[in-house]
Design an enzyme around this catalytic site. Structure first.
Site, PDB file in Angstrom:
ATOM      1  N   HIS A  69      42.355  18.402  94.257  1.00  0.00           N
ATOM      2  CA  HIS A  69      41.091  17.673  94.193  1.00  0.00           C
ATOM      3  C   HIS A  69      41.320  16.165  94.151  1.00  0.00           C
ATOM      4  O   HIS A  69      42.357  15.684  93.688  1.00  0.00           O
ATOM      5  CB  HIS A  69      40.289  18.108  92.971  1.00  0.00           C
ATOM      6  CG  HIS A  69      39.747  19.500  93.096  1.00  0.00           C
ATOM      7  ND1 HIS A  69      38.821  20.008  92.232  1.00  0.00           N
ATOM      8  CD2 HIS A  69      39.993  20.482  94.000  1.00  0.00           C
ATOM      9  CE1 HIS A  69      38.515  21.251  92.583  1.00  0.00           C
ATOM     10  NE2 HIS A  69      39.226  21.561  93.656  1.00  0.00           N
ATOM     11  N   GLU A  71      39.983  13.765  92.324  1.00  0.00           N
ATOM     12  CA  GLU A  71      40.176  13.206  90.991  1.00  0.00           C
ATOM     13  C   GLU A  71      41.607  13.429  90.512  1.00  0.00           C
ATOM     14  O   GLU A  71      42.244  12.534  89.953  1.00  0.00           O
ATOM     15  CB  GLU A  71      39.209  13.842  89.978  1.00  0.00           C
ATOM     16  CG  GLU A  71      37.745  13.754  90.354  1.00  0.00           C
ATOM     17  CD  GLU A  71      37.215  14.971  91.095  1.00  0.00           C
ATOM     18  OE1 GLU A  71      36.071  15.357  90.833  1.00  0.00           O
ATOM     19  OE2 GLU A  71      37.960  15.536  91.934  1.00  0.00           O
ATOM     20  N   CYS A 100      39.324  19.361  86.716  1.00  0.00           N
ATOM     21  CA  CYS A 100      39.421  17.904  86.851  1.00  0.00           C
ATOM     22  C   CYS A 100      38.886  17.216  85.605  1.00  0.00           C
ATOM     23  O   CYS A 100      39.440  16.210  85.166  1.00  0.00           O
ATOM     24  CB  CYS A 100      38.700  17.429  88.108  1.00  0.00           C
ATOM     25  SG  CYS A 100      39.599  17.852  89.632  1.00  0.00           S
TER      26      CYS A 100
END
Length: 150
Positions: A69, A71, A100
Site C-alpha cells: 500500500h 502509506e 496501514c
C-alpha cells in the site's frame, strides 16, 4: 488566484503520485510531511522486480494481495533511509486500511489527511481514533475535521 492551503497542496501531490500506482483495482498515493516539508512519498504496487499488476497475474475483482500500500511504501522508505516520522502528517488519496493505520500509529505519525474513504470499513479510522491520531478528510477545497482526539 487564491493560494491553496498546505493540506490542499499535499493532497494534490498525493493524487499525482497515485498515478504511478500499478494496481488495476485502485491507484493510491501518499505523502509524508514534517515541518511543512515533504519527507517521503509512496504509491501502491508490487515489490521491486515483481511484475506489475495485470489481468495475467491478478484477479482485480478480488482484494489485492500483491501490492504494497502507498502509506506503507512511504513509511518504509522513511525507515530505510533513516528519516524520522515522529509527529509527521501523512496525506493519502484514500483513508488507511487497518494494517496501514497500525503502521501509521507505530511510525509515530500524528495526523492523517485523506481525500476519499476506503471501502465501507471504518477499521482503519477507528484504529487512528483509539490511538489518538488526528485525521481529516479533504472535501474538494475544504478540510473536514473528523476527529479531535485529546
Amino acid at each position: 488566484m487564491e493560494r491553496p492551503s498546505r493540506d490542499q497542496t499535499y493532497i494534490d501531490i498525493a493524487s499525482v503520485i497515485a498515478k504511478r500506482g500499478t494496481c488495476g483495482r485502485l491507484q493510491v498515493g501518499a505523502v509524508i510531511t514534517q515541518g511543512g516539508r515533504i519527507i517521503s512519498t509512496g504509491y501502491n504496487g508490487p515489490l521491486p522486480n515483481e511484475p506489475h499488476c495485470s489481468s495475467a497475474v491478478c484477479d482485480i475483482s478480488q482484494s489485492c494481495v500483491r501490492a504494497v500500500h502507498a502509506e506503507m511504501n512511504a513509511i518504509l522508505f522513511s525507515a530505510r533511509h533513516g528519516i524520522a516520522t515522529e509527529g509527521a502528517t501523512l496525506y493519502c488519496t484514500y483513508s488507511p486500511c487497518i494494517n496501514c493505520a497500525r503502521a501509521i500509529v507505530q511510525a509515530g505519525i500524528k495526523r492523517v489527511v485523506f481525500k476519499h474513504k476506503f471501502r465501507t470499513s471504518a477499521d482503519g479510522l477507528e484504529t487512528l481514533i483509539k490511538n489518538k491520531v488526528n485525521f481529516d478528510q479533504v472535501d474538494e477545497d475544504n478540510i473536514q475535521n473528523n476527529t479531535k482526539p485529546d
